[in-house]
Every structure is written in C-alpha cells, then in structure tokens.
Design an enzyme around this catalytic site. Structure first.
Site, PDB file in Angstrom:
ATOM      1  N   TRP A 183     -19.861   2.194  48.507  1.00  0.00           N
ATOM      2  CA  TRP A 183     -19.355   3.243  49.389  1.00  0.00           C
ATOM      3  C   TRP A 183     -19.607   2.712  50.799  1.00  0.00           C
ATOM      4  O   TRP A 183     -20.748   2.623  51.244  1.00  0.00           O
ATOM      5  CB  TRP A 183     -20.114   4.550  49.161  1.00  0.00           C
ATOM      6  CG  TRP A 183     -19.585   5.709  49.926  1.00  0.00           C
ATOM      7  CD1 TRP A 183     -18.557   6.545  49.552  1.00  0.00           C
ATOM      8  CD2 TRP A 183     -20.053   6.198  51.187  1.00  0.00           C
ATOM      9  NE1 TRP A 183     -18.365   7.507  50.518  1.00  0.00           N
ATOM     10  CE2 TRP A 183     -19.260   7.321  51.524  1.00  0.00           C
ATOM     11  CE3 TRP A 183     -21.052   5.800  52.072  1.00  0.00           C
ATOM     12  CZ2 TRP A 183     -19.436   8.047  52.695  1.00  0.00           C
ATOM     13  CZ3 TRP A 183     -21.228   6.524  53.255  1.00  0.00           C
ATOM     14  CH2 TRP A 183     -20.429   7.638  53.550  1.00  0.00           C
ATOM     15  N   ASN A 205     -28.251  -0.843  48.119  1.00  0.00           N
ATOM     16  CA  ASN A 205     -27.855   0.535  48.377  1.00  0.00           C
ATOM     17  C   ASN A 205     -28.768   1.052  49.477  1.00  0.00           C
ATOM     18  O   ASN A 205     -29.989   1.034  49.321  1.00  0.00           O
ATOM     19  CB  ASN A 205     -28.022   1.371  47.103  1.00  0.00           C
ATOM     20  CG  ASN A 205     -27.849   2.859  47.366  1.00  0.00           C
ATOM     21  OD1 ASN A 205     -27.108   3.243  48.252  1.00  0.00           O
ATOM     22  ND2 ASN A 205     -28.536   3.690  46.601  1.00  0.00           N
ATOM     23  N   GLY A 206     -28.176   1.491  50.585  1.00  0.00           N
ATOM     24  CA  GLY A 206     -28.973   1.988  51.702  1.00  0.00           C
ATOM     25  C   GLY A 206     -28.417   1.436  53.000  1.00  0.00           C
ATOM     26  O   GLY A 206     -27.270   0.983  53.053  1.00  0.00           O
ATOM     27  N   GLU A 225     -19.084  28.041  49.685  1.00  0.00           N
ATOM     28  CA  GLU A 225     -19.012  27.093  48.586  1.00  0.00           C
ATOM     29  C   GLU A 225     -17.575  26.970  48.057  1.00  0.00           C
ATOM     30  O   GLU A 225     -17.107  25.863  47.744  1.00  0.00           O
ATOM     31  CB  GLU A 225     -19.979  27.522  47.468  1.00  0.00           C
ATOM     32  CG  GLU A 225     -19.989  26.651  46.238  1.00  0.00           C
ATOM     33  CD  GLU A 225     -20.279  25.171  46.508  1.00  0.00           C
ATOM     34  OE1 GLU A 225     -20.656  24.807  47.632  1.00  0.00           O
ATOM     35  OE2 GLU A 225     -20.092  24.370  45.571  1.00  0.00           O
ATOM     36  N   CYS A 276     -23.248   3.982  46.900  1.00  0.00           N
ATOM     37  CA  CYS A 276     -23.433   2.667  46.313  1.00  0.00           C
ATOM     38  C   CYS A 276     -24.294   2.782  45.051  1.00  0.00           C
ATOM     39  O   CYS A 276     -25.263   3.526  45.007  1.00  0.00           O
ATOM     40  CB  CYS A 276     -24.082   1.646  47.238  1.00  0.00           C
ATOM     41  SG  CYS A 276     -23.149   1.342  48.727  1.00  0.00           S
ATOM     42  N   HIS A 295     -12.615  37.296  65.874  1.00  0.00           N
ATOM     43  CA  HIS A 295     -13.149  36.793  67.141  1.00  0.00           C
ATOM     44  C   HIS A 295     -12.581  35.423  67.488  1.00  0.00           C
ATOM     45  O   HIS A 295     -13.195  34.679  68.244  1.00  0.00           O
ATOM     46  CB  HIS A 295     -14.679  36.773  67.091  1.00  0.00           C
ATOM     47  CG  HIS A 295     -15.254  38.149  66.984  1.00  0.00           C
ATOM     48  ND1 HIS A 295     -15.284  39.027  68.032  1.00  0.00           N
ATOM     49  CD2 HIS A 295     -15.763  38.815  65.913  1.00  0.00           C
ATOM     50  CE1 HIS A 295     -15.811  40.180  67.628  1.00  0.00           C
ATOM     51  NE2 HIS A 295     -16.095  40.068  66.339  1.00  0.00           N
ATOM     52  N   LYS A 313     -15.465  23.468  47.934  1.00  0.00           N
ATOM     53  CA  LYS A 313     -14.925  22.945  46.662  1.00  0.00           C
ATOM     54  C   LYS A 313     -13.454  22.604  46.831  1.00  0.00           C
ATOM     55  O   LYS A 313     -12.990  21.553  46.425  1.00  0.00           O
ATOM     56  CB  LYS A 313     -15.053  24.011  45.583  1.00  0.00           C
ATOM     57  CG  LYS A 313     -15.980  24.000  44.474  1.00  0.00           C
ATOM     58  CD  LYS A 313     -16.826  22.953  43.955  1.00  0.00           C
ATOM     59  CE  LYS A 313     -17.417  21.934  44.809  1.00  0.00           C
ATOM     60  NZ  LYS A 313     -18.825  21.965  45.129  1.00  0.00           N
ATOM     61  N   LYS A 353     -21.345  10.631  45.444  1.00  0.00           N
ATOM     62  CA  LYS A 353     -22.128  11.693  44.824  1.00  0.00           C
ATOM     63  C   LYS A 353     -23.472  11.904  45.512  1.00  0.00           C
ATOM     64  O   LYS A 353     -23.888  13.015  45.755  1.00  0.00           O
ATOM     65  CB  LYS A 353     -22.351  11.329  43.347  1.00  0.00           C
ATOM     66  CG  LYS A 353     -23.130  12.349  42.556  1.00  0.00           C
ATOM     67  CD  LYS A 353     -22.313  13.595  42.331  1.00  0.00           C
ATOM     68  CE  LYS A 353     -23.063  14.661  41.558  1.00  0.00           C
ATOM     69  NZ  LYS A 353     -22.393  15.967  41.708  1.00  0.00           N
ATOM     70  N   GLU A 361     -12.827  19.524  49.374  1.00  0.00           N
ATOM     71  CA  GLU A 361     -13.290  18.172  49.041  1.00  0.00           C
ATOM     72  C   GLU A 361     -12.474  17.528  47.931  1.00  0.00           C
ATOM     73  O   GLU A 361     -12.359  16.308  47.887  1.00  0.00           O
ATOM     74  CB  GLU A 361     -14.788  18.123  48.744  1.00  0.00           C
ATOM     75  CG  GLU A 361     -15.265  18.823  47.522  1.00  0.00           C
ATOM     76  CD  GLU A 361     -16.794  18.733  47.355  1.00  0.00           C
ATOM     77  OE1 GLU A 361     -17.422  17.797  47.858  1.00  0.00           O
ATOM     78  OE2 GLU A 361     -17.350  19.634  46.697  1.00  0.00           O
ATOM     79  N   ARG A 395     -20.977   6.959  42.463  1.00  0.00           N
ATOM     80  CA  ARG A 395     -21.809   6.802  43.658  1.00  0.00           C
ATOM     81  C   ARG A 395     -21.063   6.143  44.812  1.00  0.00           C
ATOM     82  O   ARG A 395     -21.536   6.143  45.949  1.00  0.00           O
ATOM     83  CB  ARG A 395     -23.045   5.959  43.328  1.00  0.00           C
ATOM     84  CG  ARG A 395     -23.954   6.572  42.304  1.00  0.00           C
ATOM     85  CD  ARG A 395     -25.139   5.686  42.060  1.00  0.00           C
ATOM     86  NE  ARG A 395     -26.007   5.639  43.216  1.00  0.00           N
ATOM     87  CZ  ARG A 395     -26.963   6.507  43.477  1.00  0.00           C
ATOM     88  NH1 ARG A 395     -27.194   7.497  42.645  1.00  0.00           N
ATOM     89  NH2 ARG A 395     -27.707   6.403  44.539  1.00  0.00           N
TER      90      ARG A 395
END
Ligand code: M6R
Length: 604
Positions: free
Chosen positions: A74, A100-101, A478, A2, A501, A482, A599, A485, A27
C-alpha cells in the site's frame, strides 16, 4: 497497510509466499513481490498491480528455493510502480528487504548513504534499509541488524534475506505488526496470523525492537541488549478457513451475515445470572470522572454510539476523540479518567499512539480490540476482546457491530455500579441484548432483498446525505462511511438539526437522503428535517422501527425490528451495510479492496 510474509523450510518457498500474500492482500494491493534465495544468490520478482500480475510472472513456481520473503504493498513513499515494489535489493544484491511501516528519517539516511557512494533504484523509504545492511555488514548479520535498528526511526516490520545464509532469514519489528509461525522443520513470518494458518497454529510475537533469526529448525529472538529471550508460544484457535469466502461473492457480504454469531460470542457469556462479567477487568463506575473514547474511522463511530449510551444510562461524561487529533491535542487526562481505545485490528498507528499518550498522562486504558495479542491489546492496562473472528474486507462490518456490543456491556456495567439505572431497565436491556443475535439474524435475512432493491433504484446517485439525531446520528456517520468507501459515492452524515445551517443548500431534486428516525424521543424532530429536504426535491429513504410515523414523507423505507430503543444502532448498521454493499456491487466496485484503502492503517 502492506503485508509481509516469510518462509524457510523443506518446501519450495514461492507457492507458500504467494499463498500467504493472497491472504494478506487486504492490507495493501497496489503491487507485490517476492525474493527467494538459492545457489545463484537472491532472486527477486516483483510487479506493480494486483497479486495476479505477480502470479503470472512467477508462474506459481519461480524463483526456486526454500527460503524467501514476500510483500504486498500500500504505497506511501513513491507511487505504485515496478521499481517501488518490494522486496528491495541492496546495491550488491546480497540483501533483500520487505517492509511494512514508515522509516521517518529516510531522507537523512538517503543523504548519508549517497555521500558514501550508494545510489537508489526506487523512491521508497524502504530501500535505505537494504543499503544500510550492506553498509553495516562486517561478517555478522545480527550486528548489522542492530546497527540498522539504532539508525532508523519510525515504524517497521522487516523481513530480511541475506545471500549465503543457507536457510536463515531475519525479522525485526517496531510499531508494526509481525508474528512468527512455528512449524515442523519449517518456520514463517507474517503480518497477520490468518496468512499462515494453513501451515501452523503455533505463534510467537516479537516485542518492540526484538530481532528474530529464523531457520527451518529454530527461531531465536534477541532483545534490545542482544540477549536471547524465551518467547511465549500461543496456539491460535482460529479455523484455517476463517479467511475463506464460504460461497459468498465477497468477504464483506460474508462478514455482514456473520454478525449475529459474532455478537453472540461477544456478549453471551459476559452476561451471567450475577450480572455483567468483563473478563476479570476490575472497573468501578464510581471511580471514574470522565471517559475518553478514542479511535479512528468506524471504530470512532462505534465510540460515538457508546458515548450516547453511557452518558444517558450511567450519567458519566464521555468525550469521543479521533485518535489522530487526541494524540497531539494535549488532552486533559488524569488518573480519574478512563481512556477507551477502540480498534478492530489493534494495530492502527494513531490509536496506538493515543494509547501511549493516555498512559503517559496517567489515565487508565481499556482496549476494545478484535485481534488477539495485537499491539493495542498488549499495551493497554485492560482489554475486552470483541470476538468477531478474522475480518478480511477492508470495510468493517462485524468488527464495528461487536465494538458497539462491547460498549453496551461496558455502559450497563458502569450504570449498575453507579446506581443510575433502575433494576427493571437494567434487566430489560440485558435480556434484549442477549436476544440481539437472534433478532439480527432474522432481520438481515429479511432486509437483504429490500437492500438489493433499494440499491438497484438509487445506485446512480452522485451524493448521499445520512441524517439523524442522537444515537441515530452516530449510526448515520457509520452508514455514510460504509457507502462512500466502497461505492465511491460522495456521502455525508449530518446531525439532522444541523443541516439547515449550511449543508441544506446542497439538496436539490433527486439528492439522496437517508433519514434515520429510530430514537423515539427525537423521531418527530427528525421527521421535520426529513420534510425540509423532501420539500427541496430530495429522494428520501426512511430508516425507522416505526414506519407509520414517517412513511408519508419518505419515498422508500427500511423498517427496523422492535427492540430496546438504545440498541437500534446495531440493526441500522446492518441495513446500511447491505445497502452500501449492493450499491457498490451495482456500480462495479472492487468491494473487498476499495481503491486507495488498506485494512490496517499502521502509518500516521
Ligand atoms: O483497525 P481499526 O478498528 O483501528 O481501524 C480503524 C479504521 O481504520 C477503520 O474502521 C476504517 O475506517 C474502515 N475502513 C472502516 O470500514
């Protein structure tokens, strides 16, 4: 997670709010809205969907008025819908709120308000804020906001409009980012500095639970005791076009290409003829018994690269921990430990909570952070900034590689203190680290067409496995994140020796495997694992600086440049970022704003 923005001044608020929201869309982007106050009261326009839906509704100009607040969402409580979009009115429409929160006790407060006759239009936690303001308002807004603050639990950055206040609006924050921008005859709020950089470079940052009253002429900040406080004004040196794409198709691609410059800024002036200078941070490797690297997502993967480097070079025990686990697992910390909190945004809720937990248990906390004056940077005992500049794409690139670069500097400094590195190796690593920006620039230019070619060949893959050993495994973690996502291909990273295994049962004809074999001492071992998957039909892209040693077992190759073996994860990262980018482009994904992500993750 947000984005909020607010404006009051002499200009029409709507175009400024929409412009700010455009810069904050990274965001959260499932819905958006604005509220503007004018002679007829507070008018709200909001909509589910991307910002362009809101732009269509407002026509860029409506509602008219010079004071307003805006939001890009979001979703947390309640799915994306027109009703759940912010701003939220109070029952009497005299108040409007953006948030936001997460208000953690919202169910209890909803019941409290319902018992007093309030009804709700949305499923959000935020709507109780506007209703509580109506409930508590008795003629003094500051009092109403303080009563609200005493009632709500959780995290919040709030922008509040109240009808009939002329050009005033209000802001309040706790555990969520918020900056106040100071202009000439106009003032602003935003979740992030770049959102309002075209209008001002002067900012203040409210502390936890402080309330700001914002008018065109002045900003007054009240602390927890309702006393006014003088705030430090910072002048941002970010350029106003830092949040522009500069001709690149996406921010992610631009940011991949910015990595050499960002790493240069991060390392160069910290390597001096007298050794490594860490911005005045006083650390001695001999005083530390154990290091915890704590972070989320890619920042955690940077910590994993740091762990291998520091343990090998400084012979110091390093444990990497996911912040969401660390904060609740009763970690064995004390004053002889150093907790390194790694975060691009400096606002990640779990990382911030982990920082507080580490401090509570007596550990010294060093933050490795990109965003200047962010919450994590402010609350840590020491901070080393990564100097990557604003990162807009949701998938981090330069944020990650500059974190790795800082951890290399830290490791070298600790090893030097402890006498665990020879003078030759120390100076060879330092000079090679200084050469990384130049080599990485040349490598990115060279590998870019190859990454496009490979993406064109492998983009239909349904699954991808990234395998490697040692620091190559960290790089694999990483690389897999990448790819998944932004391309939505299922991707897993595996320690190459662990595959047999269990997970090897998933390998079949044409499964895509990226075999990372850069670490010289482990290359032969990883090659055996590459052979194992290839003999089961996998298509293998080998990633190495020594192509002759593995190419016979690979379908395609990514050849890394020659550098000190410990530094190859930086080059592997750039190659895998480009591969992920072009795969996502071939599959038609929304690269800078992948589905379901945001983000800056400021909720638990
Ligand atoms: O801002 P932070 O570095 O604390 O963010 C941590 C993660 O949320 C972040 O790295 C995330 O995993 C990115 N989507 C990775 O590209």
């Amino acid at each position: 997670m947000c984005g909020i923005v607010g404006y009051t001044g002499k200009n029409q608020a709507t175009p400024i709010l929409i412009d700010g929201l455009e810069r904050l869309e990274y965001r959260g982007y499932d819905s958006s809205g604005i509220a503007v106050s004018n002679d007829s009261g507070i008018e709200i326009i909001k909509s589910k969907g991307r910002l362009f839906e809101l732009k269509k509704l407002t026509n860029g100009t409506k509602p008219e008025g010079v004071t307003g607040i805006g939001h890009t969402r979001w979703a947390t409580h309640g799915g994306p819908s027109d009703e759940n979009s912010h701003p939220h009115y109070s029952r009497d429409k005299k108040f409007a709120v953006v948030h936001n929160g997460i208000i953690e006790n919202y169910l209890e407060l909803r019941e409290f308000l319902s018992e007093r006759g309030f009804t709700f239009r949305s499923e959000t936690d935020t709507e109780i804020v506007s209703m509580l303001l109506e409930y508590y308002y008795g003629g003094d807004m500051l009092d109403a906001i303080i009563k609200l603050r005493n009632k709500i639990k959780g995290s919040y950055a709030l922008g509040i409009l109240h009808d009939g206040e002329g050009g005033a609006f209000y802001a309040l924050r706790k555990d969520s980012p918020l900056v106040i921008g100071l202009g000439e005859g106009e003032n602003f709020i935003a979740s992030d500095i770049p959102a309002i950089l075209p209008y001002t470079r002067k900012f203040i940052i409210p502390d936890e639970k402080e309330v700001a009253v914002i008018t065109p002429e002045k900003v007054t900040v009240y602390n927890r005791n309702k006393e006014t406080v003088e705030k430090k004004i910072t002048v941002s040196d970010l350029s106003a076009d830092a949040a522009e794409k500069d001709g690149f198709a996406h921010f992610m691609l631009k940011e991949i290409f910015e990595q050499p410059g960002a790493i240069k800024k991060t390392v160069h002036d910290r390597i001096t003829p007298d050794g490594i200078k860490l911005d005045g941070v006083k650390l001695n490797g001999n005083d530390i018994r154990k290091i915890y690297m704590v972070a989320c997502g890619s920042a955690y993967h940077a910590g994993a690269v740091g762990k291998y480097f520091i343990e090998k070079l400084a012979r110091l025990e390093v444990e990497t921990d996911l912040a969401s686990e660390f904060r609740y697992r009763n970690p064995l910390l004390g004053s002889d430990c150093l907790t390194v909190i790694i975060s691009q945004s400096g606002e990640t809720a779990d990382s911030l909570a982990a920082l507080r937990e580490a401090k509570r248990r007596g550990s010294r906390v060093l933050a490795v952070v990109n965003v200047v004056d962010s919450s994590i940077a402010r609350e840590a005992d020491d901070v080393l900034y990564t100097r990557a500049g604003p990162e807009i794409a949701v998938a981090t690139t330069k944020g990650y590689t500059t974190q790795v670069a800082v951890l290399y500097l830290l490791g070298l400094k600790l090893a030097h203190d402890r006498g665990t590195v020879s003078a030759d190796e120390y100076s060879s690593l330092l000079s090679e680290l200084k050469r990384v920006p130049e080599k990485l620039g040349a490598f990115i230019d060279e590998i870019n067409p190859q990454a496009q070619y490979l993406a064109g060949k492998y983009y239909p893959a349904q699954d991808a496995y990234f395998i490697g050993r040692g620091a190559d495994w960290s790089a694999a973690l990483e690389g897999a994140l990448k790819l998944k996502e932004i391309s939505y291909i299922h991707a897993e990273a595996y320690a190459a020796g662990e595959l047999k295994h269990g997970t090897i049962s998933l390998i079949e004809k044409n499964s895509l495997v990226l075999g990372i074999a850069a670490e010289p001492a482990l290359r032969e071992k990883t090659l055996s694992n590459i052979k194992e998957v290839r003999s089961r039909g996998a298509a293998v892209i080998g990633v190495t600086d020594s192509p002759d040693s593995i190419k016979a077992e690979c379908d395609d190759m990514i050849t890394l440049p020659q550098t000190h073996p410990a530094l190859t994860p930086l080059f592997t990262a750039a190659a895998l970022q480009l591969f992920a980018y072009y795969v996502a482009a071939a599959r038609g994904g929304d690269i800078d704003k992948p589905r379901n992500l945001a983000k800056s993750v400021t909720v638990e």
